[in-house]
Design a protein around this motif. Structure first.
Motif, PDB file in Angstrom:
ATOM      1  N   VAL A 173       0.928  -1.015  -0.125  1.00 47.21           N
ATOM      2  CA  VAL A 173       0.222  -0.020   0.085  1.00 47.21           C
ATOM      3  C   VAL A 173       0.866   1.397  -0.002  1.00 47.21           C
ATOM      4  CG1 VAL A 173      -1.648   1.457   1.549  1.00 47.21           C
ATOM      5  CG2 VAL A 173      -2.040  -1.008   1.136  1.00 47.21           C
ATOM      6  N   LEU A 174       1.959   1.413   0.889  1.00 50.24           N
ATOM      7  CA  LEU A 174       2.831   2.501   0.984  1.00 50.24           C
ATOM      8  C   LEU A 174       3.685   2.766  -0.439  1.00 50.24           C
ATOM      9  CD1 LEU A 174       4.303   1.904   4.485  1.00 50.24           C
ATOM     10  CD2 LEU A 174       2.564   3.693   3.726  1.00 50.24           C
ATOM     11  N   THR A 175       3.865   1.645  -0.555  1.00 52.47           N
ATOM     12  CA  THR A 175       4.798   1.692  -2.183  1.00 52.47           C
ATOM     13  C   THR A 175       4.058   2.248  -3.203  1.00 52.47           C
ATOM     14  OG1 THR A 175       6.395   0.027  -1.442  1.00 52.47           O
ATOM     15  CG2 THR A 175       6.267   0.438  -3.671  1.00 52.47           C
ATOM     16  N   VAL A 176       2.906   1.520  -3.532  1.00 50.39           N
ATOM     17  CA  VAL A 176       2.093   1.947  -4.626  1.00 50.39           C
ATOM     18  C   VAL A 176       1.769   3.781  -4.590  1.00 50.39           C
ATOM     19  CG1 VAL A 176      -0.239   1.759  -5.791  1.00 50.39           C
ATOM     20  CG2 VAL A 176       0.988  -0.382  -5.194  1.00 50.39           C
ATOM     21  N   SER A 177       1.436   3.983  -3.098  1.00 52.11           N
ATOM     22  CA  SER A 177       0.968   5.287  -3.017  1.00 52.11           C
ATOM     23  C   SER A 177       2.364   6.263  -3.260  1.00 52.11           C
ATOM     24  CB  SER A 177       0.743   5.409  -1.709  1.00 52.11           C
ATOM     25  OG  SER A 177      -0.333   4.727  -1.052  1.00 52.11           O
ATOM     26  N   GLY A 180       3.010  14.505  -9.310  1.00 54.96           N
ATOM     27  CA  GLY A 180       4.131  15.160  -8.376  1.00 54.96           C
ATOM     28  C   GLY A 180       3.194  15.964  -7.030  1.00 54.96           C
ATOM     29  N   GLY A 181       2.004  15.609  -6.892  1.00 56.23           N
ATOM     30  CA  GLY A 181       1.189  15.955  -5.758  1.00 56.23           C
ATOM     31  C   GLY A 181       0.410  14.917  -5.005  1.00 56.23           C
ATOM     32  N   LEU A 182      -0.158  15.216  -3.983  1.00 54.95           N
ATOM     33  CA  LEU A 182      -1.040  14.085  -3.340  1.00 54.95           C
ATOM     34  C   LEU A 182      -2.586  14.080  -4.044  1.00 54.95           C
ATOM     35  CD1 LEU A 182      -1.405  12.112  -1.085  1.00 54.95           C
ATOM     36  CD2 LEU A 182      -1.985  13.980   0.202  1.00 54.95           C
ATOM     37  N   ASP A 183      -2.732  13.504  -4.987  1.00 60.05           N
ATOM     38  CA  ASP A 183      -3.797  13.030  -5.630  1.00 60.05           C
ATOM     39  C   ASP A 183      -4.564  11.946  -5.292  1.00 60.05           C
ATOM     40  OD1 ASP A 183      -6.009  12.667  -7.499  1.00 60.05           O
ATOM     41  OD2 ASP A 183      -4.574  13.325  -9.460  1.00 60.05           O
ATOM     42  N   VAL A 184      -5.396  12.183  -4.345  1.00 62.85           N
ATOM     43  CA  VAL A 184      -6.136  11.155  -3.500  1.00 62.85           C
ATOM     44  C   VAL A 184      -6.948   9.914  -4.673  1.00 62.85           C
ATOM     45  CG1 VAL A 184      -7.986  10.366  -1.705  1.00 62.85           C
ATOM     46  CG2 VAL A 184      -6.302  12.454  -1.605  1.00 62.85           C
ATOM     47  N   ARG A 185      -7.489  10.683  -5.760  1.00 61.79           N
ATOM     48  CA  ARG A 185      -8.030   9.751  -6.586  1.00 61.79           C
ATOM     49  C   ARG A 185      -7.175   8.917  -7.365  1.00 61.79           C
ATOM     50  NH1 ARG A 185     -12.493  13.112  -9.951  1.00 61.79           N
ATOM     51  NH2 ARG A 185     -10.921  14.852  -9.823  1.00 61.79           N
ATOM     52  N   LEU A 190      -4.099   2.041  -6.501  1.00 64.71           N
ATOM     53  CA  LEU A 190      -4.265   0.625  -5.392  1.00 64.71           C
ATOM     54  C   LEU A 190      -5.167  -0.274  -5.938  1.00 64.71           C
ATOM     55  CD1 LEU A 190      -4.255   2.858  -1.935  1.00 64.71           C
ATOM     56  CD2 LEU A 190      -2.346   1.312  -3.004  1.00 64.71           C
ATOM     57  N   MET A 191      -6.298   0.177  -6.527  1.00 64.88           N
ATOM     58  CA  MET A 191      -7.208  -0.628  -6.810  1.00 64.88           C
ATOM     59  C   MET A 191      -7.093  -1.472  -7.939  1.00 64.88           C
ATOM     60  SD  MET A 191      -9.946  -0.425  -4.857  1.00 64.88           S
ATOM     61  CE  MET A 191     -11.193  -1.244  -6.003  1.00 64.88           C
ATOM     62  N   ARG A 192      -6.307  -1.083  -8.771  1.00 65.80           N
ATOM     63  CA  ARG A 192      -5.897  -1.828  -9.981  1.00 65.80           C
ATOM     64  C   ARG A 192      -4.513  -2.582  -9.991  1.00 65.80           C
ATOM     65  NH1 ARG A 192      -5.355   2.801 -14.235  1.00 65.80           N
ATOM     66  NH2 ARG A 192      -3.283   3.862 -13.959  1.00 65.80           N
TER      67      ARG A 192
END
Length: 306
Positions: free
Chosen positions: A139-143, A152-157, A163-165
């Motif tokens: 989870v941390l690595t994919v994030s 380059g930013g925190l794009d939650v979507r 993560l889902m794919r």
């Protein structure tokens, strides 16, 4: 020392073999991308499902192990972030190599050493800890890839979509889901997963060796030094402290420290290739850490026994 050599030598041998095969052109260059894709989408998820579905927690100190494992994993992310702040010129793809080099761990080496040093109890506790570690690390690595290689930013979507794919996340979810539900895989299906999983490790290491170039050591010395410092010093110290703080002792404490003392995972290279990381720096980090662990692991185990 013999147990450490026996656990690490096959890793280096397969990396060397991959290096030789690539340079001799015994196999066409078109083979390697296909092998990496097969490992990422099929072989690695298969081994995750099998390993996580078959763990029987029982009366083990699983909650204390969970706290120690997840606490040390999150601490390693903080160390990586601090290292990046001192090397701000490092590009996003190279940062993902630093991240994987400082956060991931070699499951094969950890389990082999746990069994050699602590017997069946050590192997069981190491497998349990590895299961907890596999989930949070993926989870941390994919994030991290979504942030560093994406916009380059925190794009939650975007992070949620990645993560889902991600097939590794699905492997973890399915394995843990089967474990919690109490459902048992049919013997034939479980046997198929075992065979597929056994192929993930050698194919991944061969791919690492095929990508290795000695010149990358000088070119990527900063992430190499930073990741080795985190992997072989910061993480074992934090794991030891958390094990003591959560009340772990004996074999359980030794296994917790051991998991955070081994080199990074060879499969980090496959993930780097598939998610747009800097696979050249990742290959050299894996190789250097594996070589250094011949020295660092005996020292860590000696300090632990003292």
């Amino acid at each position: 020392m013999v147990a450490i050599v026996n656990a690490l030598t096959p890793v280096l041998a397969l990396i060397l073999l991959g290096f030789i095969i690539k340079r001799s052109e015994f196999i066409p260059n078109s083979f390697w991308p296909s092998a990496e894709k097969l490992t990422y989408y099929l072989l690695m998820p298969a081994t995750l499902i099998h390993s996580l579905a078959g763990k029987d927690i029982g009366s083990s100190p699983w909650f204390n192990i969970l706290l120690t494992i997840w606490g040390a994993a999150l601490a390693s992310v903080v160390f990586v972030g601090l290292s990046w702040l001192t090397h701000r010129r490092m590009g996003g793809p190279v940062f993902t190599s630093l991240f994987q080099g400082g956060v991931r761990f070699n499951t094969f080496v950890a389990l082999a050493l746990a069994e050699s040093l602590f017997g069946k109890e050590g192997l069981f506790l190491a497998s349990l800890g590895a299961g907890f570690m596999i989930l949070i690390v993926n989870v941390l690595t994919v994030s991290a890839f979504s942030v560093a290689v994406g916009s380059g930013g925190l794009d939650v979507r975007r992070i949620s979509r990645d993560l889902m794919r991600n097939p590794l996340i699905w492997g973890c979810v399915l394995g843990i889901g089967l474990n919690i539900s109490g459902l048992k895989l049919p013997v034939a299906l479980d046997g198929s997963l075992v065979l597929l999983g056994k192929a993930a490790f050698p194919v991944g290491l061969l791919a690492v060796g095929a990508a290795y170039q000695a010149g990358n050591i000088v070119r990527h010395w900063q992430p190499i030094v930073a990741s080795c410092g985190i992997q072989f010093f910061c993480k074992p110290v934090v794991a030891w402290w958390l094990a003591a703080a959560t009340g772990l002792s004996g074999v359980a404490a030794g296994v917790a420290v051991l998991i955070f003392s081994v080199p990074t995972a060879p499969t980090a290279y496959i993930l780097s290739r598939q998610m747009g990381g800097d696979h050249d720096s990742m290959a050299v980090i894996i190789t250097i850490q594996t070589c250094l662990s011949f020295v660092t692991l005996p020292l860590t185990l000696w300090l632990l026994s003292s």
